[in-house]
Write a protein that holds these residues in place. Structure first.
Motif, PDB file in Angstrom:
ATOM      1  N   THR A  38      37.234  39.017  66.492  1.00  0.00           N
ATOM      2  CA  THR A  38      36.472  37.758  66.454  1.00  0.00           C
ATOM      3  C   THR A  38      37.230  36.546  66.971  1.00  0.00           C
ATOM      4  O   THR A  38      36.612  35.526  67.279  1.00  0.00           O
ATOM      5  N   GLY A  39      38.555  36.644  67.011  1.00  0.00           N
ATOM      6  CA  GLY A  39      39.345  35.478  67.401  1.00  0.00           C
ATOM      7  C   GLY A  39      39.616  34.520  66.258  1.00  0.00           C
ATOM      8  O   GLY A  39      40.284  33.498  66.447  1.00  0.00           O
ATOM      9  N   LEU A  40      39.132  34.851  65.047  1.00  0.00           N
ATOM     10  CA  LEU A  40      39.389  33.997  63.887  1.00  0.00           C
ATOM     11  C   LEU A  40      40.753  34.313  63.287  1.00  0.00           C
ATOM     12  O   LEU A  40      41.207  35.454  63.317  1.00  0.00           O
ATOM     13  N   ASP A  41      41.398  33.291  62.728  1.00  0.00           N
ATOM     14  CA  ASP A  41      42.662  33.497  62.027  1.00  0.00           C
ATOM     15  C   ASP A  41      42.413  33.447  60.525  1.00  0.00           C
ATOM     16  O   ASP A  41      41.263  33.466  60.070  1.00  0.00           O
ATOM     17  N   VAL A  42      43.474  33.389  59.730  1.00  0.00           N
ATOM     18  CA  VAL A  42      43.328  33.388  58.277  1.00  0.00           C
ATOM     19  C   VAL A  42      42.444  32.234  57.816  1.00  0.00           C
ATOM     20  O   VAL A  42      41.492  32.425  57.052  1.00  0.00           O
ATOM     21  N   ALA A  43      42.748  31.032  58.278  1.00  0.00           N
ATOM     22  CA  ALA A  43      41.960  29.863  57.879  1.00  0.00           C
ATOM     23  C   ALA A  43      40.509  30.007  58.308  1.00  0.00           C
ATOM     24  O   ALA A  43      39.580  29.633  57.574  1.00  0.00           O
ATOM     25  N   GLY A  44      40.293  30.545  59.505  1.00  0.00           N
ATOM     26  CA  GLY A  44      38.936  30.732  59.998  1.00  0.00           C
ATOM     27  C   GLY A  44      38.148  31.698  59.149  1.00  0.00           C
ATOM     28  O   GLY A  44      36.956  31.491  58.880  1.00  0.00           O
ATOM     29  N   TRP A  45      38.804  32.765  58.687  1.00  0.00           N
ATOM     30  CA  TRP A  45      38.105  33.738  57.864  1.00  0.00           C
ATOM     31  C   TRP A  45      37.837  33.229  56.459  1.00  0.00           C
ATOM     32  O   TRP A  45      36.828  33.587  55.836  1.00  0.00           O
TER      33      TRP A  45
END
Length: 255
Positions: A164-171
């Motif tokens: 997805t291209g999301l990182d920890v904060a994004g998730w």
């Protein structure tokens, strides 16, 4: 991409009866440290649990109790983001802390099963269990060993980040939103993950027929008390809500 991943095994249906803990630390998405320990739950071992993980009372004899391991556990968890697959491990730690009258770890929990549901709709038909996901992702591990499961949950999370291209904060932000966003009123946009603290967490609900209020509102209410909301009636549905125009149309069958 810094996080901790944890898994526990329990001796019996009491979630506080932790008998093994496995923890791994990732920094920049790379495994840096790992720790595992048997735990003496000071409780009985149920045959069903032994059949799942293979840990016996004899194996944990002489191992530290949860309260003794608590300082080491909090050193690992600290104020970190902690990955676990489903709510089980988080609740087991909370229940064990409550049983010993000690504070809950001051970490932020992130459920990798909720992450997976939002990253891959294509896996829904096989389920989002750790073994199913890892099989689909090509990751081999020894299931129901706490350290192995902690590493597997981390791999699921890392694969979701890559997908997805999301990182920890994004998730952390994304898991609070519905599985399906947007839509035009189709069944897909009423899907919800259940509140892991809800009474009915683990059950799956579906709605059919004419309801007295919008189906999205019904889905929100059901999710708030723990139900996972399905957009259709499948074999996984445990509760079916049928909206009818009049009770006289209902036919009761007794056996």
């Amino acid at each position: 991409m810094d996080f901790i991943s944890i898994d526990v095994e329990t001796a019996n249906p009491n979630m506080a009866s932790i008998c093994q803990i496995g923890v791994v630390r990732y920094s920049d998405g790379v495994l840096r440290e790992e720790w595992e320990s048997f735990v003496d739950p000071n409780d009985y071992f149920d045959g069903m649990n032994i059949a799942i993980h293979g840990i016996t009372e004899e194996e944990v004899a002489g191992a530290p109790a949860f309260k003794e391991l608590y300082p080491e556990l909090t050193r690992w968890l600290g104020d970190s983001v902690v990955i676990c697959h489903t709510h089980f491990d988080r609740l087991a730690i909370v229940r064990a802390c409550d049983q010993h009258f000690i504070a809950h770890p001051s970490c932020q929990w992130l459920d990798s099963s909720r992450v997976a549901r939002r990253a891959w709709s294509k896996f829904a038909w096989k389920g989002y269990g750790l073994a199913n996901l890892c099989n689909e992702l090509g990751y081999t591990f020894s299931h129901h060993n706490a350290l192995e499961d902690a590493k597997a949950a981390a791999q699921v999370f890392l694969a979701a980040c890559q997908e997805t291209g999301l990182d920890v904060a994004g998730w952390i932000e994304r898991v609070e939103k519905p599985v399906e966003l947007g839509g035009t009123g189709s069944g897909a946009d009423i899907r919800r993950d259940g509140n892991p603290d809800g009474t009915f967490f683990g059950d799956v609900i579906a709605f059919t027929g004419a309801l007295a209020f919008p189906r999205k509102e019904a889905a929100d209410l059901a999710a708030s008390v723990g139900f996972r909301v399905s957009s259709s009636v499948t074999k996984k549905v445990t509760t079916l809500v049928v909206g009818v125009a009049s009770p006289r149309f209902l036919v009761h069958s007794r056996r």
